[in-house]
Design a protein around this motif. Structure first.
Motif, PDB file in Angstrom:
ATOM      1  N   LYS A 120     -20.560 -17.831  -8.531  1.00  0.00           N
ATOM      2  CA  LYS A 120     -21.904 -17.327  -8.822  1.00  0.00           C
ATOM      3  C   LYS A 120     -22.396 -16.377  -7.738  1.00  0.00           C
ATOM      4  O   LYS A 120     -23.023 -15.353  -8.024  1.00  0.00           O
ATOM      5  N   LYS A 142     -30.415 -23.258 -18.687  1.00  0.00           N
ATOM      6  CA  LYS A 142     -29.001 -23.602 -18.522  1.00  0.00           C
ATOM      7  C   LYS A 142     -28.127 -22.367 -18.782  1.00  0.00           C
ATOM      8  O   LYS A 142     -28.460 -21.532 -19.618  1.00  0.00           O
ATOM      9  N   THR A 189     -28.542 -17.183 -19.737  1.00  0.00           N
ATOM     10  CA  THR A 189     -29.292 -18.416 -19.545  1.00  0.00           C
ATOM     11  C   THR A 189     -30.190 -18.711 -20.744  1.00  0.00           C
ATOM     12  O   THR A 189     -30.918 -17.840 -21.221  1.00  0.00           O
ATOM     13  N   THR A 247     -23.523 -24.776 -16.684  1.00  0.00           N
ATOM     14  CA  THR A 247     -24.375 -24.931 -15.497  1.00  0.00           C
ATOM     15  C   THR A 247     -23.692 -25.774 -14.426  1.00  0.00           C
ATOM     16  O   THR A 247     -23.663 -25.402 -13.244  1.00  0.00           O
ATOM     17  N   GLY A 248     -23.145 -26.920 -14.825  1.00  0.00           N
ATOM     18  CA  GLY A 248     -22.475 -27.802 -13.870  1.00  0.00           C
ATOM     19  C   GLY A 248     -21.253 -27.159 -13.255  1.00  0.00           C
ATOM     20  O   GLY A 248     -20.965 -27.362 -12.064  1.00  0.00           O
ATOM     21  N   TRP A 249     -20.542 -26.362 -14.058  1.00  0.00           N
ATOM     22  CA  TRP A 249     -19.356 -25.682 -13.530  1.00  0.00           C
ATOM     23  C   TRP A 249     -19.751 -24.667 -12.467  1.00  0.00           C
ATOM     24  O   TRP A 249     -19.096 -24.568 -11.423  1.00  0.00           O
ATOM     25  N   PHE A 250     -20.819 -23.933 -12.698  1.00  0.00           N
ATOM     26  CA  PHE A 250     -21.282 -22.997 -11.675  1.00  0.00           C
ATOM     27  C   PHE A 250     -21.745 -23.736 -10.420  1.00  0.00           C
ATOM     28  O   PHE A 250     -21.525 -23.271  -9.307  1.00  0.00           O
ATOM     29  N   ASP A 251     -22.373 -24.881 -10.601  1.00  0.00           N
ATOM     30  CA  ASP A 251     -22.800 -25.679  -9.446  1.00  0.00           C
ATOM     31  C   ASP A 251     -21.600 -26.124  -8.620  1.00  0.00           C
ATOM     32  O   ASP A 251     -21.664 -26.191  -7.385  1.00  0.00           O
ATOM     33  N   ALA A 252     -20.508 -26.414  -9.306  1.00  0.00           N
ATOM     34  CA  ALA A 252     -19.304 -26.871  -8.620  1.00  0.00           C
ATOM     35  C   ALA A 252     -18.495 -25.706  -8.048  1.00  0.00           C
ATOM     36  O   ALA A 252     -17.588 -25.924  -7.232  1.00  0.00           O
ATOM     37  N   ASN A 253     -18.814 -24.480  -8.476  1.00  0.00           N
ATOM     38  CA  ASN A 253     -18.110 -23.285  -7.999  1.00  0.00           C
ATOM     39  C   ASN A 253     -19.126 -22.243  -7.524  1.00  0.00           C
ATOM     40  O   ASN A 253     -19.235 -21.156  -8.106  1.00  0.00           O
ATOM     41  N   PRO A 254     -19.877 -22.572  -6.478  1.00  0.00           N
ATOM     42  CA  PRO A 254     -20.944 -21.667  -6.024  1.00  0.00           C
ATOM     43  C   PRO A 254     -20.441 -20.302  -5.582  1.00  0.00           C
ATOM     44  O   PRO A 254     -21.173 -19.318  -5.637  1.00  0.00           O
TER      45      PRO A 254
END
Length: 441
Positions: A129, A145, A141, A119-126
């Motif tokens: 996604k 998450k 999911t 989840t955090g990795w996707f947030d950091a690489n929008p």
């Protein structure tokens, strides 16, 4: 998508990821997780063309561009892989990158802490996604998450029809369930089976329940089942779905002897393109099969397709679809930090590259990437591919096939009970009672 796809299982088996110089193939699953090069990672996946070759080229390109983060892959045949990966993960000997189908199996891994929370990795690489179909993330999911990266292609379930037979009947594709029921009489009176069905394979029958339940109750009903809510299978929408299926069977909607027809032999597809059945609900992958096996049926424009009909009073959005939203890659929680970093770099820079997208489209498949309308338009199969693309991209809900979404134990019970439901050897209430017993298993 390969032209000779005998079933959804073989389609999924084609969804193979395989890389680099150390391209190891095993049928029996005797290989260990392999040794990652310094700064690199290991990867297990599946054999099967054309996706195996597509993935190998992508990984060769990634490894050439990233010599300090190489990915070493081992590929397995489908059934061997499923056994091997389960054992390896349980023993803490999984490869860095784990190929899978999301859903119930991924949920088991996630809840046991065996795969990385991304989840955090996707947030950091929008941008990663945003590139992918939003509908592809549902099966990745668990408890809000994200535990896997969606990749490769989408395969919704499509309602096909024989245009030549419809013209003879002066009929139009049904937009409602009532219209579909009316067509059963129309085609039966013509001496043509309304619907082809490879019922012996069981998962083909499941497609009918998946779509109908969504149209009647919306995606929330199956979500409650997936979540293991008590007596979730007894929801009124489930009972109505089962009742409508049995009404369709009683109306001779399906071809006579459907319970002895197999999808693995493509017999159900042949019934459609030879004019023995007017319609067929099946996966997008069968387009290639009919194009290959059906003579000039597809080339001459005799194959048509339409959205699954709406149900009067139903709560489900008519734009919803069902099927296989994508394939999925996870990272082993036991991997080293360096291995995890290499895997994430591959997820960002090595998946669904421009060349890979082009290769999937050329194979007759639709990558789960937004904004590829121009690429699809240049394909000889552009009409069908654009339909699949639009159907999948715009779906508010793309329900993963139930036997992938549920645990293996629940999935087997589901297929068995679906078989009995279609044969009318159990009632809708008995179906619900039997399936309630599988919740949480």
């Amino acid at each position: 998508m390969e032209s000779r796809l005998s079933s959804r299982r073989s389609f999924l088996a084609l969804a193979a990821l395989t890389p680099l110089a150390a391209w190891t193939v095993t049928a029996c699953g005797t290989a260990g997780p392999g040794t990652a090069p310094a700064g690199g990672a290991t990867f297990w996946s599946l054999t099967g063309e054309p996706n195996e070759s597509i993935r190998k080229k992508s990984l060769d390109a990634f490894n050439a561009a990233n010599p300090d983060s190489k990915i070493v892959a081992t590929v397995f045949q489908n059934d061997a892989y499923k056994t091997k990966i389960k054992t390896a993960i349980g023993a803490g000997q999984a490869p860095t990158i784990i190929y899978g189908w999301g859903g119930g199996t991924l949920k088991t891994y996630a809840q046991a802490g065996q795969v990385e929370d991304l989840t955090g990795w996707f947030d950091a690489n929008p941008d990663v996604k945003a590139k992918l179909f939003p509908s592809s993330f549902g099966a990745a999911t668990v408890d809000g998450k994200i535990y896997a990266v969606p990749t490769q292609t989408v395969a919704p379930i499509v309602f096909y029809y024989n245009k030549e037979l419809f013209a003879k009947a002066n009929a139009q594709p049904p937009k409602t369930w009532d219209e579909l029921m009316a067509l059963t009489k129309t085609f039966n009176d013509m001496g043509v089976a309304p619907l082809s069905l490879g019922g012996q394979s069981r998962w083909t029958s499941m497609m009918w329940l998946e779509y109908l339940l969504d149209r009647i109750g919306g995606p929330e009903v199956f979500q409650a089942i997936f979540d293991g809510k008590a007596k979730a299978w007894s929801d009124p929408a489930v009972l109505e779905t089962c009742a409508k299926i049995q009404e369709l069977v009683s109306a001779n909607g399906f071809i006579k002897g459907f319970s002895s027809i197999t999808a693995d032999s493509n017999a159900d597809q042949a019934l459609l393109f030879t004019g023995k059945a007017a319609m067929m609900l099946h996966g997008a992958w069968t387009y290639g099969g009919m194009k290959h096996d059906g003579g000039t049926f597809v080339k001459d424009g005799k194959l048509g397709w339409f959205d699954f009909p709406a149900v009067s009073g139903g709560k489900g959005d008519p734009l919803n679809t069902v099927g296989n939203p994508a394939q999925y890659l996870s990272i082993s929680a036991k991997a080293s930090d360096a291995e995890k970093d290499a895997a994430k770099k591959f997820f960002k820079d090595g998946l669904l590259t421009t060349d890979e997208i082009t290769a999937y489209i050329s194979s007759g498949a639709v990558p789960i990437v937004q904004g590829i309308e121009d690429k699809l338009a240049s394909s000889e199969d552009k009409d069908f591919l654009k339909y699949v693309y639009t159907l999948s991209k715009n779906a508010p809900s793309l329900q993963q096939s139930w036997d992938q979404a549920l645990s293996p134990t629940a999935a087997e019970a589901l297929l068995s009970n679906i078989d009995q439901l279609f044969l009318k050897s159990i009632t809708p209430a008995q179906f619900a009672e039997n399936m309630n017993a599988t919740l949480g298993k």
